[in-house]
Design a protein around this motif. Sequence first.
Motif, PDB file in Angstrom:
ATOM      1  N   ASN A  56       0.819  -1.219   0.000  1.00 29.05           N
ATOM      2  CA  ASN A  56       0.000   0.000   0.000  1.00 29.05           C
ATOM      3  C   ASN A  56       0.847   1.261   0.000  1.00 29.05           C
ATOM      4  O   ASN A  56       0.557   2.217  -0.718  1.00 29.05           O
ATOM      5  N   SER A  57       1.905   1.281   0.811  1.00 27.48           N
ATOM      6  CA  SER A  57       2.761   2.477   0.836  1.00 27.48           C
ATOM      7  C   SER A  57       3.432   2.684  -0.517  1.00 27.48           C
ATOM      8  O   SER A  57       3.544   3.821  -0.999  1.00 27.48           O
ATOM      9  N   THR A  58       3.853   1.599  -1.143  1.00 24.25           N
ATOM     10  CA  THR A  58       4.497   1.700  -2.465  1.00 24.25           C
ATOM     11  C   THR A  58       3.510   2.214  -3.499  1.00 24.25           C
ATOM     12  O   THR A  58       3.819   3.128  -4.289  1.00 24.25           O
ATOM     13  N   ARG A  59       2.309   1.650  -3.511  1.00 23.41           N
ATOM     14  CA  ARG A  59       1.309   2.025  -4.500  1.00 23.41           C
ATOM     15  C   ARG A  59       0.838   3.466  -4.323  1.00 23.41           C
ATOM     16  O   ARG A  59       0.585   4.171  -5.306  1.00 23.41           O
ATOM     17  N   LEU A  60       0.767   3.921  -3.073  1.00 21.94           N
ATOM     18  CA  LEU A  60       0.271   5.267  -2.802  1.00 21.94           C
ATOM     19  C   LEU A  60       1.378   6.319  -2.791  1.00 21.94           C
ATOM     20  O   LEU A  60       1.099   7.519  -2.679  1.00 21.94           O
ATOM     21  N   GLY A  61       2.624   5.886  -2.902  1.00 24.79           N
ATOM     22  CA  GLY A  61       3.734   6.832  -2.925  1.00 24.79           C
ATOM     23  C   GLY A  61       4.027   7.458  -1.573  1.00 24.79           C
ATOM     24  O   GLY A  61       4.512   8.589  -1.496  1.00 24.79           O
ATOM     25  N   LEU A  62       3.746   6.716  -0.492  1.00 23.44           N
ATOM     26  CA  LEU A  62       4.021   7.194   0.854  1.00 23.44           C
ATOM     27  C   LEU A  62       5.214   6.434   1.422  1.00 23.44           C
ATOM     28  O   LEU A  62       5.287   5.222   1.308  1.00 23.44           O
ATOM     29  N   LYS A  63       6.143   7.168   2.025  1.00 20.91           N
ATOM     30  CA  LYS A  63       7.349   6.527   2.555  1.00 20.91           C
ATOM     31  C   LYS A  63       6.990   5.582   3.703  1.00 20.91           C
ATOM     32  O   LYS A  63       6.190   5.908   4.570  1.00 20.91           O
ATOM     33  N   GLY A  64       7.610   4.398   3.705  1.00 21.96           N
ATOM     34  CA  GLY A  64       7.211   3.351   4.622  1.00 21.96           C
ATOM     35  C   GLY A  64       8.060   3.228   5.880  1.00 21.96           C
ATOM     36  O   GLY A  64       9.252   3.551   5.893  1.00 21.96           O
ATOM     37  N   ILE A  65       7.406   2.744   6.952  1.00 27.09           N
ATOM     38  CA  ILE A  65       8.067   2.377   8.199  1.00 27.09           C
ATOM     39  C   ILE A  65       8.065   0.856   8.272  1.00 27.09           C
ATOM     40  O   ILE A  65       7.013   0.241   8.470  1.00 27.09           O
ATOM     41  N   PRO A  66       9.201   0.208   8.108  1.00 23.48           N
ATOM     42  CA  PRO A  66       9.227  -1.262   8.141  1.00 23.48           C
ATOM     43  C   PRO A  66       8.880  -1.805   9.524  1.00 23.48           C
ATOM     44  O   PRO A  66       9.179  -1.179  10.548  1.00 23.48           O
ATOM     45  N   SER A  67       8.272  -2.971   9.562  1.00 22.27           N
ATOM     46  CA  SER A  67       8.033  -3.649  10.833  1.00 22.27           C
ATOM     47  C   SER A  67       9.343  -3.838  11.589  1.00 22.27           C
ATOM     48  O   SER A  67       9.373  -3.816  12.823  1.00 22.27           O
TER      49      SER A  67
END
Length: 417
Positions: A197-208
């Motif tokens: 979802n973060s990749t598709r929406l272009g939002l930077k991710g916080i990994p588990s």
Amino acid sequence: MNLIIKSATIIDAASEHHLATKDILIENGVITQIATSIENSNNYDTISQENLHVSQGWFDSSVSLGEPGFEERETIENGLKTAAKSGFTAIAVNPNANPIADTKADIAFLKTQAFGNAVNLYPIGALTNESKSVDLAELFDMKNAGAIAFGDYQQAIKNPNLLKIALLYADNFDGLVLSFPQENKIVGKGIVNEGPNSTRLGLKGIPSLAEELHIVRDLFLLEYTKGKLHIPTISTAKSVQLVREAKAKGLNVSCAVAIHNLIMTDDELETFDTQYKVLPPLRTENDRKALIEGLQDGTIDMVTSDHNPIDIEHKKVEFDNAMYGTIGLESAFGALQTIFDTETSIQLMTSGKERFGIETATIAVGQQANLSLFNPEGTYTFTKEHIHSSSQNSAFLGKELKGTVYGIIHNQQKVVS
């Protein structure tokens, strides 16, 4: 305060009246009689509500208020009123005001402002000065002033040696240390869960991994120091497993989960609604299920609303710039009821007291009346009309919840709608 509660089903596993429907007589704030029917010979006030249930007063282990410094978000007075209307008789308040609550004077201020209220306010003192993770704050002085635990709200302890010292030092006076699990160097500029979802929406991710790596570090430090640690919010399946293994080894660790992490996933981000920008972030369905299992098997000790009022100027902005947080007191009971039965929901909303050193009051003759009143049946859609907080930033807006809260009876006061 004298009154009679009529035909209330008692939900209290510690009471001999558990699951029974009784009248409850309260005189001068003390329960003096519990019976099938009590005659109102003294013309006391009565409480009679549809499908009325009562339980021990609920406790929330992580509540943020604005005062002092951010009164536009929430005041202590209105925050306690919100807690009462939401069924809570006790809340632990985070130190993230302005100034940060890191001295005995700050703790005393919070206690003074809440004095005489129907809801007990228990301050959490900052673990480090100004929550900057550099120097330990005045822990023992704050303990003597009324602080029940020590932690930097949503701020990771960057220096492992500092946490080691804190655990060793606090152990001298049975102090509970809180450590927010986030490795900031892995988080980087991330703002939501890292995944499809973060990749598709272009939002930077916080990994588990950012949460899990920090928990591993903290658990090693806990094993070394033999201290007492509480992880205020966990959000991943691996985190649940790490805590489960630590408890099996006999470590003195507890943890909580935010209710919104039990209900929602990062699929909510589709609309870019900043109400869903929370920390730790909403994770995956697999994580959500693992958190529920962790509660069911006792790995996770308690739930929290993680109530965090944010004013509109800092919430209704671009997603990257919005502050983290959602209010949650008003929706806590109704949300839990959508995934657990009533007995389990009540157990989860009262189980944190012992860990934080807060006395419990069983529903029995001779006990002080410390009661939450509610109807566990009926569904409704949560709207702004259900919000009592000054700020309106609820991730539960538009969600279907179950059950109605009537209010509380506590400290010889009645707050019942």
